[in-house]
Design a protein around this motif. Sequence first.
Motif, PDB file in Angstrom:
ATOM      1  N   LEU A   8       0.839  -1.192   0.000  1.00  0.00           N
ATOM      2  CA  LEU A   8       0.000   0.000   0.000  1.00  0.00           C
ATOM      3  C   LEU A   8       0.878   1.248   0.000  1.00  0.00           C
ATOM      4  O   LEU A   8       1.791   1.355   0.809  1.00  0.00           O
ATOM      5  CB  LEU A   8      -0.896   0.014   1.245  1.00  0.00           C
ATOM      6  N   THR A   9       0.618   2.159  -0.918  1.00  0.00           N
ATOM      7  CA  THR A   9       1.354   3.428  -0.890  1.00  0.00           C
ATOM      8  C   THR A   9       0.390   4.552  -1.216  1.00  0.00           C
ATOM      9  O   THR A   9      -0.671   4.323  -1.794  1.00  0.00           O
ATOM     10  CB  THR A   9       2.496   3.490  -1.934  1.00  0.00           C
ATOM     11  N   ASN A  10       0.763   5.761  -0.864  1.00  0.00           N
ATOM     12  CA  ASN A  10      -0.091   6.869  -1.292  1.00  0.00           C
ATOM     13  C   ASN A  10       0.597   7.762  -2.320  1.00  0.00           C
ATOM     14  O   ASN A  10       0.210   8.889  -2.535  1.00  0.00           O
ATOM     15  CB  ASN A  10      -0.641   7.649  -0.093  1.00  0.00           C
ATOM     16  N   VAL A  11       1.642   7.242  -2.955  1.00  0.00           N
ATOM     17  CA  VAL A  11       2.200   7.926  -4.128  1.00  0.00           C
ATOM     18  C   VAL A  11       1.688   7.213  -5.374  1.00  0.00           C
ATOM     19  O   VAL A  11       1.152   6.111  -5.273  1.00  0.00           O
ATOM     20  CB  VAL A  11       3.747   7.940  -4.115  1.00  0.00           C
ATOM     21  N   SER A  12       1.867   7.823  -6.529  1.00  0.00           N
ATOM     22  CA  SER A  12       1.210   7.263  -7.709  1.00  0.00           C
ATOM     23  C   SER A  12       1.891   6.013  -8.278  1.00  0.00           C
ATOM     24  O   SER A  12       1.370   5.393  -9.192  1.00  0.00           O
ATOM     25  CB  SER A  12       1.074   8.338  -8.788  1.00  0.00           C
ATOM     26  N   VAL A  64       4.631   2.481  -7.061  1.00  0.00           N
ATOM     27  CA  VAL A  64       5.299   1.839  -5.929  1.00  0.00           C
ATOM     28  C   VAL A  64       6.794   2.062  -6.154  1.00  0.00           C
ATOM     29  O   VAL A  64       7.352   1.528  -7.102  1.00  0.00           O
ATOM     30  CB  VAL A  64       4.993   0.333  -5.867  1.00  0.00           C
ATOM     31  N   PRO A  65       7.439   2.883  -5.333  1.00  0.00           N
ATOM     32  CA  PRO A  65       8.855   3.150  -5.534  1.00  0.00           C
ATOM     33  C   PRO A  65       9.663   1.852  -5.585  1.00  0.00           C
ATOM     34  O   PRO A  65       9.472   0.965  -4.755  1.00  0.00           O
ATOM     35  CB  PRO A  65       9.242   3.979  -4.313  1.00  0.00           C
ATOM     36  N   GLY A  66      10.504   1.732  -6.580  1.00  0.00           N
ATOM     37  CA  GLY A  66      11.335   0.539  -6.696  1.00  0.00           C
ATOM     38  C   GLY A  66      10.699  -0.582  -7.495  1.00  0.00           C
ATOM     39  O   GLY A  66      11.308  -1.619  -7.720  1.00  0.00           O
ATOM     40  N   THR A  77       7.712  -1.652 -10.868  1.00  0.00           N
ATOM     41  CA  THR A  77       7.002  -1.131 -12.040  1.00  0.00           C
ATOM     42  C   THR A  77       5.578  -1.674 -12.067  1.00  0.00           C
ATOM     43  O   THR A  77       5.334  -2.835 -11.758  1.00  0.00           O
ATOM     44  CB  THR A  77       7.679  -1.561 -13.356  1.00  0.00           C
TER      45      THR A  77
END
Lengths: 104, 158
Positions: A3-7, A9-11, A13
């Motif tokens: 779960l993330t709140n950026v558009s 997922v860092p790291g 694709t």
Amino acid sequence: MILTNVSTVPGKTIVEHFGIVQGSTVRAKHVGRDLMAGLKNLVGGELKGYTELLQDAREEATQRMAEQAQQFGANAVVNIRFATSSVAQGAAELFAYGTAVRVE
Amino acid sequence: MDLLLDNLDLVMFLVLVCLGYTAGSWAEKKHYRSIEAREKELLSLAVVTAEGSFPKNNVAQAVLVTGSAVVSIDYFKRLLAILRNIFGGRVKSYESLVDRARREAILRMKTAAQEQGAGMIVNLRLETAAIGRNANQKKQIGSVEAIAYGTAIRFNRV
């Protein structure tokens, strides 16, 4: 489930996109808590009972959203937002929404 | 003594105001001291509201972290706010209340992120909830509920 709140997922694709998922819960405070909160209200300060209630509600909403995403076959939810609305006196709705995606 | 008993309502009111003022301002000062101390401690953990982009092989994990706090106002300050409602203008007594709730929520979020070993929090968002009722209504629980959430990034050790 990531779960993330950026558009993104860092790291990782995003390989597939499943659209919006959401989860919500409506919570009311109970009389006992209200009584304590009323007393605490005279001197001010943190209302622990309410903080707990809020935390439970938020976790529940997030979990429901994650379950919905899982049904779609997603392994992550990105761009999560929390929002609140009061549906009745003394009750509050907390909902979480985001985009279900599959990441690699 | 008779005078006291005759005006019991007024006496009760004055007692509540004094109690609210002393206990309220003591609690607020104590809370601010603890907030400032913890903010200094957690200063090394950066929090930004921007999304940011990271090189792909640099990030070990990204997790949603949240924190929340419900803070209520004291009797004296509520009285001040009610008086303010007549004339309008800046309600100073509520500003500190909202400030405390938000900062506490952010601190709790940061603590949760630190437990996960995060190096940074991106895309911080703040939200206000309404489980108690509005802060400014009479005979009701005046409180502010703040939620802070963001994405904690754990970096790969180089």
